[in-house]
Write a protein that holds these residues in place. Sequence first.
Motif, short mmCIF file in Angstrom:
data_model
loop_
_atom_site.label_atom_id
_atom_site.label_comp_id
_atom_site.label_asym_id
_atom_site.label_seq_id
_atom_site.Cartn_x
_atom_site.Cartn_y
_atom_site.Cartn_z
N ASP A 1 5.21 -29.14 -63.40
CA ASP A 1 6.56 -29.51 -62.96
C ASP A 1 6.94 -28.62 -61.79
N ASP A 2 7.31 -29.25 -60.69
CA ASP A 2 7.75 -28.50 -59.50
C ASP A 2 8.84 -29.33 -58.83
N ALA A 3 9.99 -28.72 -58.62
CA ALA A 3 11.13 -29.45 -58.07
C ALA A 3 10.81 -30.10 -56.73
N LEU A 4 9.92 -29.48 -55.94
CA LEU A 4 9.57 -30.03 -54.64
C LEU A 4 8.74 -31.32 -54.75
N TRP A 5 8.15 -31.52 -55.93
CA TRP A 5 7.28 -32.69 -56.14
C TRP A 5 8.00 -33.83 -56.86
N GLY A 6 9.20 -33.62 -57.30
CA GLY A 6 9.93 -34.67 -58.01
C GLY A 6 10.44 -34.20 -59.34
N ASP A 7 11.08 -35.11 -60.06
CA ASP A 7 11.73 -34.75 -61.33
C ASP A 7 10.92 -35.20 -62.54
N VAL A 8 9.65 -35.54 -62.35
CA VAL A 8 8.79 -35.93 -63.47
C VAL A 8 7.52 -35.07 -63.44
N PRO A 9 6.88 -34.85 -64.59
CA PRO A 9 5.62 -34.10 -64.59
C PRO A 9 4.58 -34.80 -63.74
N MET A 10 3.82 -34.04 -62.97
CA MET A 10 2.79 -34.57 -62.10
C MET A 10 1.40 -34.22 -62.65
N VAL A 11 0.44 -35.10 -62.39
CA VAL A 11 -0.94 -34.88 -62.82
C VAL A 11 -1.83 -34.85 -61.58
N LYS A 12 -2.48 -33.72 -61.33
CA LYS A 12 -3.34 -33.55 -60.16
C LYS A 12 -4.54 -32.69 -60.53
N ARG A 13 -5.52 -32.65 -59.61
CA ARG A 13 -6.69 -31.80 -59.79
C ARG A 13 -6.52 -30.52 -58.94
N VAL A 14 -6.87 -29.40 -59.52
CA VAL A 14 -6.85 -28.13 -58.80
C VAL A 14 -8.14 -28.02 -57.99
N VAL A 15 -8.01 -27.89 -56.66
CA VAL A 15 -9.20 -27.76 -55.82
C VAL A 15 -9.35 -26.37 -55.23
N ALA A 16 -8.30 -25.56 -55.30
CA ALA A 16 -8.39 -24.20 -54.78
C ALA A 16 -7.35 -23.33 -55.48
N VAL A 17 -7.66 -22.04 -55.59
CA VAL A 17 -6.76 -21.09 -56.26
C VAL A 17 -6.37 -19.99 -55.28
N GLY A 18 -5.50 -19.10 -55.73
CA GLY A 18 -4.98 -18.06 -54.86
C GLY A 18 -6.06 -17.28 -54.13
N GLY A 19 -5.91 -17.15 -52.80
CA GLY A 19 -6.90 -16.44 -51.99
C GLY A 19 -7.94 -17.33 -51.36
N ASP A 20 -8.08 -18.57 -51.85
CA ASP A 20 -9.06 -19.51 -51.30
C ASP A 20 -8.59 -20.07 -49.96
N LYS A 21 -9.55 -20.35 -49.08
CA LYS A 21 -9.26 -21.13 -47.89
C LYS A 21 -9.86 -22.51 -48.11
N VAL A 22 -9.00 -23.53 -48.13
CA VAL A 22 -9.44 -24.90 -48.38
C VAL A 22 -9.26 -25.71 -47.11
N ALA A 23 -10.25 -26.53 -46.78
CA ALA A 23 -10.19 -27.30 -45.54
C ALA A 23 -10.95 -28.60 -45.69
N CYS A 24 -10.68 -29.53 -44.79
CA CYS A 24 -11.37 -30.80 -44.75
C CYS A 24 -11.27 -31.35 -43.32
N CYS A 25 -12.31 -31.91 -42.84
CA CYS A 25 -13.55 -32.15 -43.56
C CYS A 25 -14.71 -31.58 -42.75
N ASP A 26 -15.86 -31.33 -43.40
CA ASP A 26 -17.03 -30.88 -42.65
C ASP A 26 -17.71 -32.10 -42.02
N LYS A 27 -18.87 -31.92 -41.39
CA LYS A 27 -19.53 -33.00 -40.68
C LYS A 27 -19.93 -34.16 -41.60
N GLN A 28 -20.12 -33.85 -42.88
CA GLN A 28 -20.45 -34.90 -43.85
C GLN A 28 -19.21 -35.45 -44.56
#
Length: 257
Positions: A93-120
């Motif tokens: 639950d996060d107010a910035l995401w709306g007023d209902v519980p959201m379901v998502k996949r965690v792809v990165a955690v604190g300290g990670d640098k996440v980016a897209c996309c590589d050559k493939q």
Amino acid sequence: MSTGTRTGTRTTTGGTRGTGGKGGGRAGAILSGLAVALGSVLFLGGFVWGAILYRPYTVPTGSMTPTVDTGDHILAQRIDGSEVRRGDIVVFDDALWGDVPMVKRVVAVGGDKVACCDKQGRLTVNGKPIDEPYLLDPRAPASPTGFSATVPKDNLFMMGDNRATSEDSRVRLTDADDGSVPRSAVNARADAIAWPSGRMGMLQRSSAFAGLSGDGPSAPGPLKAVVAAAVGGAALIFCGAAYGPLARVAGRRRTAR
């Protein structure tokens, strides 16, 4: 005298059989009662255990298709945000995401640098390309639009498996936390689809992020043990309760013979 002796012998033999039958009946009744009692403990205990550890949710959108779809009823283990690992499917639950519980996949955690996309066309975390077989279209780029973000400490970067339509951390990159969500916003981790029946089953833990440094994928929750306790208890209750009627039927058949 001879006739009387034979008659007495028959009477004694018949009495022995009757006593044995009654003893066996009492033993069976005791075992039946124990089975029902143990079954009740397992059945009720399984439900109480499940109610304490798990919460049901209905998935509001198709952003996690095909892993979970719109309207799927899922069972999610109650956890603390500190227990979340890369690859987990979480409810938050996060107010910035709306007023209902959201379901998502965690792809990165604190300290990670996440980016897209590589050559493939793959997602990268800390420079390592991630193969994501759970995506709706694994052959398409991991994101229709390119992005790059560094996840703040104690935060999580969320993405849906249906990357073409999911509104996730990518569309909130201008937020103060680069689109990420605080770990404290996480309520639960999805373990299984409970309904509809055609999609019922455990959700597989992803090993896509296993090669990264840090904690590996989360271990499955105890849902299988919870279900086994409830189902096993129900079976014991049924068998124990069925003993009495079956024993009476068998007794009437022996008497008829």
